[in-house]
Design an enzyme around this catalytic site. Sequence first.
Site, PDB file in Angstrom:
ATOM      1  N   GLU A 207       0.822  -1.205   0.000  1.00  0.00           N
ATOM      2  CA  GLU A 207       0.000   0.000   0.000  1.00  0.00           C
ATOM      3  C   GLU A 207       0.861   1.261   0.000  1.00  0.00           C
ATOM      4  O   GLU A 207       0.623   2.180  -0.773  1.00  0.00           O
ATOM      5  CB  GLU A 207      -0.931   0.007   1.216  1.00  0.00           C
ATOM      6  CG  GLU A 207      -2.234  -0.729   1.019  1.00  0.00           C
ATOM      7  CD  GLU A 207      -3.206   0.034   0.142  1.00  0.00           C
ATOM      8  OE1 GLU A 207      -3.799   1.026   0.586  1.00  0.00           O
ATOM      9  OE2 GLU A 207      -3.372  -0.374  -1.022  1.00  0.00           O
TER      10      GLU A 207
ATOM     11  N   GLU B 299      -4.475   0.087  -9.578  1.00  0.00           N
ATOM     12  CA  GLU B 299      -3.863   1.278 -10.171  1.00  0.00           C
ATOM     13  C   GLU B 299      -2.608   0.985 -10.986  1.00  0.00           C
ATOM     14  O   GLU B 299      -2.340   1.659 -11.986  1.00  0.00           O
ATOM     15  CB  GLU B 299      -3.539   2.304  -9.073  1.00  0.00           C
ATOM     16  CG  GLU B 299      -4.754   2.897  -8.401  1.00  0.00           C
ATOM     17  CD  GLU B 299      -5.297   2.031  -7.270  1.00  0.00           C
ATOM     18  OE1 GLU B 299      -6.391   2.332  -6.754  1.00  0.00           O
ATOM     19  OE2 GLU B 299      -4.614   1.041  -6.905  1.00  0.00           O
TER      20      GLU B 299
END
EC number: 3.2.1.-
Length: 651
Positions: A470, A540
């Site tokens: 992350e 993404e």
Amino acid sequence: MLVFSRRRSYVFLIAGIFLFVFLAIRKRSYQYSYVIDPFQSHYGGDGHGDNFLPGSSGDPNFVPPPSAVSAEANDETNDDEDAADRIQWSKLKLNYPVQDMRQFPKGSPQWLPKVQKFFSTESSAERQVRLERRDAVKKVFQRCWTSYRKHAWMSDEIMPISGGKRDVFGGWGATLVDSLDTLWIMDLKDEFREAVEAASKIDFSKAPEDKVNVFETNIRYLGGFLAAYDLSGDKRLLRKATEVGEMLYVAFDTPNRMPMTRWDAAAAAKNEPQTADESVLLAEIGTFSLEFIRLSLLTKDPKWFDAAQRITELLFRQQDTTRFPGMWPVIVNARTTEFNLHNDFTIGAMADSWYEYLPKTHALLGGLLPQYREMYEKAMDAVIKRNVFRPMLPDGADILVSGLVSVSRSGDNTVYSLKPEGQHLVCFAGGMLALGGKLLENHTHVSVGEKLMDGCIWTYSHMPVGIMPETFTMLPCPLSVSSEKPECAFSESKWKDAIKRQLEAPDDISPEALDSLIAEKHIPKGFTSLPDTRYILRPEAIESVFILYRTTGRKDLPDKAWKMWEAIESNTKTELANAALSDITRYDPSNKNKRYPEKTDSMESFWLGETLKYFYLMFSEPDLINLDEWVFNTEAHPFRRLVPDLKGLFD
């Protein structure tokens, strides 16, 4: 004289042939184009216009499924059921009605520069590899979809380990709606029809007990219905999109018409007055333009355009007045409409999709509102100047990462402080800059976007299981490093000093103790900390790889995408579907019990709606969702772009 006349005729004939071929090729790229009146649906006034996708309701050969016919016939009956428990959002009296409705700009969309690269014919061997990879992605989607249908049908999410279900986005079936366009794109038409039949029965007229996340409802539900309608032409989907739009419109019923981003829908249904919040995330107030404008175009009702445009106008006016001119802070005040007071600036979490929507709305509207282009150019100039940095790496890779900038004052000077923290979420930026750079013919933006994408690929490949966390931090190269002076030699001592600062280790820590700390925290060389080591099935990185592949045609990207895919699928697969990972660094290939990172019982709807869709498109024919005809919202839902109507060229 006769010979000369004949030669001249041949010249004109040949020139005419070349012109016709050129225009025909050009037209093929825009064969589903439309507009003269921007509020004219591309299906025509009766829903059966000249422009259509094969298999859609605009196709002369399209036969609607029996479920669609029966659904339309029973609409009136269904509307009468449970009327007492329902809220008719469209008929709810507003406390603060609009007095000066913004109207859509008149005129035809512009010819914008071509985005997608022309791909030459692939060899039979290349085609075979590509199709095998595409079908492998599709197979994973089908496994997940089957489990969702069996264990969590109509719920927001399936729990991929236990087989349970979870409602986190209003309980309206987030995975169902998020997956509609993926089903269509993957040519799972039977599953699509069943899903549409189910989605058409979702009841948005009952306000949930918990507050509604307006941002998430907009991008997942409204975006999902709009995209599925744009692809299929099924009118039930446009009706559901309008239902969601009517509900969300009530969240804008405040004195200054700024939305309630965390919205008490039950209170609003009772006509209780609402006031916009004083502390709002930039992304949550700024991410409406694509969905709201598309809905206004399809329904010919300007009220959603008006709602989004009011926010855009405020941000446009204040862009140069912030503490970091060109960018907007992460936190804004929606109650006072002061969007220029806070100190932190990023294109990452809490701000990301506002910036993403600037070039995308420019594309959607065919340049009809120049504000979006102007804001995008200014913002990216600022981002490239101060947020983007090159990290010091052991292999000297020339990649870029985007961090957060905090602004403060020191006497008469403005101090810009860079926090060099990368995020998986920020990987979208490579695709954004590539798209924006192509639309504006700005080669610097395309180049920076490519290096940001390379940074995400590099991070994937240098993690223990080949998956990006992350968040992470890196050590920026000295400011003197540039394209003219590209040297950024890796220094072991500087790297370890940066780790000491990031981990707040004692100044007198011994080299041995520091090495032990680095091993304990599983920090690979090149990284200085890993604050959040989860992987939550995010899209993404593959999003940017897909967009850069479509815009540049880089031949190494399919193999790199496939390597990412293999790492994700092998580490997240469960018996039912795919699960998020709690720590991608906890991996021991020599220990059978710790060979894979620990999974968590969570699979967000964007796994089916975004991640698998982008992987599938990565290995599909380039004409499937051509970027010169479509633009994706931040939840990977494709909307038709406004492009000039070429029909008159051949009349």
